[in-house]
Design a protein around this motif. Structure first.
Motif, PDB file in Angstrom:
ATOM      1  N   LEU A  37       6.985  12.305 -12.019  1.00 12.16           N
ATOM      2  CA  LEU A  37       8.501  11.356 -11.510  1.00 12.16           C
ATOM      3  C   LEU A  37       8.495   9.958 -12.668  1.00 12.16           C
ATOM      4  CD1 LEU A  37       8.689  12.674  -8.018  1.00 12.16           C
ATOM      5  CD2 LEU A  37      10.336  12.987 -10.444  1.00 12.16           C
ATOM      6  N   GLU A  38       9.529   9.347 -13.094  1.00 15.20           N
ATOM      7  CA  GLU A  38       9.673   8.171 -12.811  1.00 15.20           C
ATOM      8  C   GLU A  38       8.576   7.221 -11.645  1.00 15.20           C
ATOM      9  OE1 GLU A  38      12.302   4.260 -13.752  1.00 15.20           O
ATOM     10  OE2 GLU A  38      13.060   5.632 -13.070  1.00 15.20           O
ATOM     11  N   VAL A  39       7.864   6.042 -12.526  1.00 16.94           N
ATOM     12  CA  VAL A  39       6.846   5.257 -11.546  1.00 16.94           C
ATOM     13  C   VAL A  39       7.178   4.544 -11.261  1.00 16.94           C
ATOM     14  CG1 VAL A  39       4.184   4.502 -11.628  1.00 16.94           C
ATOM     15  CG2 VAL A  39       5.197   7.194 -12.569  1.00 16.94           C
ATOM     16  N   ASP A  40       8.274   3.960  -9.808  1.00 13.66           N
ATOM     17  CA  ASP A  40       8.592   2.990  -9.641  1.00 13.66           C
ATOM     18  C   ASP A  40       7.978   2.970  -8.545  1.00 13.66           C
ATOM     19  OD1 ASP A  40      10.367   4.758  -8.741  1.00 13.66           O
ATOM     20  OD2 ASP A  40      11.903   4.907  -9.333  1.00 13.66           O
ATOM     21  N   GLY A  41       7.672   3.105  -7.752  1.00 11.68           N
ATOM     22  CA  GLY A  41       6.940   3.359  -6.043  1.00 11.68           C
ATOM     23  C   GLY A  41       8.237   3.078  -5.564  1.00 11.68           C
ATOM     24  N   ILE A  42       9.484   3.445  -5.345  1.00  9.46           N
ATOM     25  CA  ILE A  42      10.643   3.174  -4.746  1.00  9.46           C
ATOM     26  C   ILE A  42      11.407   5.104  -4.475  1.00  9.46           C
ATOM     27  CG2 ILE A  42      13.336   3.410  -5.140  1.00  9.46           C
ATOM     28  CD1 ILE A  42      13.007   1.112  -6.931  1.00  9.46           C
ATOM     29  N   LEU A  43      11.669   5.700  -3.562  1.00 11.14           N
ATOM     30  CA  LEU A  43      11.370   6.623  -2.777  1.00 11.14           C
ATOM     31  C   LEU A  43      13.073   7.155  -3.594  1.00 11.14           C
ATOM     32  CD1 LEU A  43       8.895   5.726  -0.953  1.00 11.14           C
ATOM     33  CD2 LEU A  43       9.939   8.510  -0.607  1.00 11.14           C
ATOM     34  N   GLY A  44      13.925   7.318  -4.079  1.00 14.85           N
ATOM     35  CA  GLY A  44      14.908   7.212  -4.485  1.00 14.85           C
ATOM     36  C   GLY A  44      15.364   9.145  -4.022  1.00 14.85           C
ATOM     37  N   GLU A  45      16.482   9.534  -4.765  1.00 13.16           N
ATOM     38  CA  GLU A  45      16.636  10.989  -4.235  1.00 13.16           C
ATOM     39  C   GLU A  45      15.487  12.041  -4.732  1.00 13.16           C
ATOM     40  OE1 GLU A  45      21.323  11.966  -5.467  1.00 13.16           O
ATOM     41  OE2 GLU A  45      21.217  12.415  -3.680  1.00 13.16           O
ATOM     42  N   GLN A  46      15.267  11.754  -5.875  1.00 11.59           N
ATOM     43  CA  GLN A  46      14.776  13.262  -6.398  1.00 11.59           C
ATOM     44  C   GLN A  46      12.993  12.748  -5.612  1.00 11.59           C
ATOM     45  OE1 GLN A  46      14.316  12.391 -10.752  1.00 11.59           O
ATOM     46  NE2 GLN A  46      13.238  14.804 -10.861  1.00 11.59           N
ATOM     47  N   THR A  47      12.788  11.363  -5.723  1.00 11.57           N
ATOM     48  CA  THR A  47      11.257  11.787  -4.896  1.00 11.57           C
ATOM     49  C   THR A  47      10.880  11.981  -3.257  1.00 11.57           C
ATOM     50  OG1 THR A  47      10.741   9.895  -6.703  1.00 11.57           O
ATOM     51  CG2 THR A  47       9.281   9.951  -4.568  1.00 11.57           C
ATOM     52  N   TYR A  48      11.844  11.490  -2.924  1.00  9.65           N
ATOM     53  CA  TYR A  48      12.511  11.619  -1.667  1.00  9.65           C
ATOM     54  C   TYR A  48      12.253  13.306  -1.227  1.00  9.65           C
ATOM     55  CZ  TYR A  48      14.143  11.631   3.016  1.00  9.65           C
ATOM     56  OH  TYR A  48      14.111  11.312   4.313  1.00  9.65           O
ATOM     57  N   ARG A  49      12.665  14.148  -2.096  1.00 10.17           N
ATOM     58  CA  ARG A  49      13.348  15.200  -1.878  1.00 10.17           C
ATOM     59  C   ARG A  49      11.581  15.919  -2.419  1.00 10.17           C
ATOM     60  NH1 ARG A  49      17.121  15.946  -5.588  1.00 10.17           N
ATOM     61  NH2 ARG A  49      18.645  15.977  -4.147  1.00 10.17           N
ATOM     62  N   MET A  50      11.418  15.792  -3.524  1.00  8.69           N
ATOM     63  CA  MET A  50       9.644  16.443  -3.779  1.00  8.69           C
ATOM     64  C   MET A  50       8.634  15.853  -2.213  1.00  8.69           C
ATOM     65  SD  MET A  50       9.389  16.383  -7.799  1.00  8.69           S
ATOM     66  CE  MET A  50       8.135  17.290  -7.368  1.00  8.69           C
ATOM     67  N   LEU A  51       8.923  14.738  -1.985  1.00  5.62           N
ATOM     68  CA  LEU A  51       7.972  14.132  -1.098  1.00  5.62           C
ATOM     69  C   LEU A  51       8.434  15.140   0.742  1.00  5.62           C
ATOM     70  CD1 LEU A  51       5.443  12.296  -0.203  1.00  5.62           C
ATOM     71  CD2 LEU A  51       7.202  10.586   0.592  1.00  5.62           C
ATOM     72  N   MET A  52       9.169  14.908   0.295  1.00  4.85           N
ATOM     73  CA  MET A  52      10.224  15.259   2.076  1.00  4.85           C
ATOM     74  C   MET A  52      10.348  16.933   2.022  1.00  4.85           C
ATOM     75  SD  MET A  52       8.807  12.795   3.945  1.00  4.85           S
ATOM     76  CE  MET A  52       9.239  12.937   5.406  1.00  4.85           C
TER      77      MET A  52
ATOM     78  N   SER B 258       1.139  -1.209  -0.012  1.00  2.00           N
ATOM     79  CA  SER B 258       0.165   0.152   0.257  1.00  2.00           C
ATOM     80  C   SER B 258       0.831   1.352  -0.160  1.00  2.00           C
ATOM     81  CB  SER B 258      -0.822  -0.060   1.638  1.00  2.00           C
ATOM     82  OG  SER B 258      -0.136   0.007   2.815  1.00  2.00           O
ATOM     83  N   THR B 259       1.562   0.856   1.235  1.00  2.00           N
ATOM     84  CA  THR B 259       2.242   2.349   0.845  1.00  2.00           C
ATOM     85  C   THR B 259       3.708   2.773  -1.181  1.00  2.00           C
ATOM     86  OG1 THR B 259       3.484   1.757   3.046  1.00  2.00           O
ATOM     87  CG2 THR B 259       4.759   3.267   1.633  1.00  2.00           C
ATOM     88  N   ALA B 260       3.773   1.570  -0.868  1.00  2.00           N
ATOM     89  CA  ALA B 260       4.190   1.514  -2.582  1.00  2.00           C
ATOM     90  C   ALA B 260       3.802   2.239  -3.614  1.00  2.00           C
ATOM     91  CB  ALA B 260       5.177  -0.053  -3.115  1.00  2.00           C
ATOM     92  N   ASN B 261       1.987   1.430  -3.715  1.00  2.00           N
ATOM     93  CA  ASN B 261       0.756   2.563  -4.450  1.00  2.00           C
ATOM     94  C   ASN B 261       0.758   3.862  -3.992  1.00  2.00           C
ATOM     95  OD1 ASN B 261       0.656   0.208  -5.694  1.00  2.00           O
ATOM     96  ND2 ASN B 261      -0.808  -0.916  -4.314  1.00  2.00           N
ATOM     97  N   ALA B 262       1.268   4.214  -2.974  1.00  2.00           N
ATOM     98  CA  ALA B 262       0.820   5.552  -2.955  1.00  2.00           C
ATOM     99  C   ALA B 262       2.054   6.545  -3.701  1.00  2.00           C
ATOM    100  CB  ALA B 262       0.905   5.935  -1.037  1.00  2.00           C
ATOM    101  N   VAL B 263       3.380   5.841  -3.041  1.00  2.00           N
ATOM    102  CA  VAL B 263       4.269   6.383  -3.550  1.00  2.00           C
ATOM    103  C   VAL B 263       3.968   6.707  -5.443  1.00  2.00           C
ATOM    104  CG1 VAL B 263       7.180   6.357  -4.014  1.00  2.00           C
ATOM    105  CG2 VAL B 263       6.033   5.576  -1.646  1.00  2.00           C
ATOM    106  N   ARG B 264       3.719   5.885  -5.826  1.00  2.00           N
ATOM    107  CA  ARG B 264       3.472   5.350  -7.484  1.00  2.00           C
ATOM    108  C   ARG B 264       2.079   6.949  -7.637  1.00  2.00           C
ATOM    109  NH1 ARG B 264       2.862  -0.234  -6.441  1.00  2.00           N
ATOM    110  NH2 ARG B 264       5.217  -0.930  -7.227  1.00  2.00           N
ATOM    111  N   ALA B 265       1.683   6.836  -7.030  1.00  2.00           N
ATOM    112  CA  ALA B 265       0.351   7.644  -7.289  1.00  2.00           C
ATOM    113  C   ALA B 265       1.172   8.791  -6.946  1.00  2.00           C
ATOM    114  CB  ALA B 265      -0.629   7.398  -6.732  1.00  2.00           C
ATOM    115  N   PHE B 266       1.955   9.440  -5.784  1.00  2.00           N
ATOM    116  CA  PHE B 266       2.681  10.425  -5.652  1.00  2.00           C
ATOM    117  C   PHE B 266       3.746  10.624  -7.043  1.00  2.00           C
ATOM    118  CE2 PHE B 266       7.066  12.500  -4.764  1.00  2.00           C
ATOM    119  CZ  PHE B 266       6.081  13.545  -3.495  1.00  2.00           C
TER     120      PHE B 266
END
Length: 206
Positions: free
Chosen positions: A57-72, A43-51
């Motif tokens: 962003l690339e939709v892979d369900g993984i919080l790399g540098e770019q996704t983490y920075r935009m989210l947090m 469920s967390t991975a699906n939420a990350v993909r939706a974000f």
């Protein structure tokens, strides 16, 4: 199979307080990551993909540098990019795999464990070799304060004898996994009525 390449990432299977913070932030932004339990599940991975989808962003369900920075709103923690991260993930996942294995005095597994035998066995699966007894394990690595505990740290308790007579593995969110005499391998709370008063310290061995 885990790897560390450049900056680390958060992905399905990870556990700990950092994951709980990610889940909380996803929920605050309207993405259903499930309970903020520190367990990066589907469920967390699906939420990350939706974000990621919403942010282009690339939709892979993984919080790399770019996704983490935009989210947090900040860079991914430096601790995620040191070489011990994959070993920590492997240790926590290995530890969880043996939940329910019965307690056995002197047991070193995998059919039965005592507390230090369990910790020693789990760490050995990741190529880290610890002394046999809890009081000996309390002498290795470096001391870590309660407020700075990280998954994979060893937590120690004074139970039937003075000094470190019980040991477990911290898994995040105030929880540790250990071989208990009553229930075998199980997850318990560090600040429970029983374990809280008996806690005497922690060691970082990775």
């Amino acid at each position: 199979m885990f790897s560390v390449c450049g900056a680390e990432s958060y992905r399905q299977g990870d556990q700990g307080q950092d994951v709980a913070a990610i889940q909380n932030q996803l929920g605050a932004l309207g993405y259903d990551a499930g309970a903020a339990d520190g367990d990066f599940g589907s469920s967390t991975a699906n939420a990350v993909r939706a974000f990621q989808r919403d942010k282009g962003l690339e939709v892979d369900g993984i919080l790399g540098e770019q996704t983490y920075r935009m989210l947090m709103g900040r860079d991914i923690p430096a601790s995620r990019s040191d070489g011990s991260t994959s070993a920590v993930r492997r240790i926590v996942q290995t530890a969880m795999r043996y939940q329910g294995v019965p307690y056995a005095f002197g047991g070193t597994g995998p059919g039965g464990f005592d507390c230090s035998g369990y910790v020693r066995y789990v760490y050995a699966q990741a190529g880290v070799y610890l002394p046999r007894a809890a009081d000996e394990q309390f002498e290795v690595g470096q001391s870590v304060s309660y407020s700075r505990l990280q998954p994979g740290d060893l937590v120690f308790f004074q139970t039937y004898a003075p000094g470190a007579s019980h040991v477990g593995i911290y898994v995040g969110s105030g929880q540790f996994i250990h071989a208990s005499t009553s229930n075998g391998v199980m997850v318990s709370s560090l600040d429970s009525g029983y374990w809280g008063p008996r806690y005497i310290g922690a060691r970082k061995v990775l």
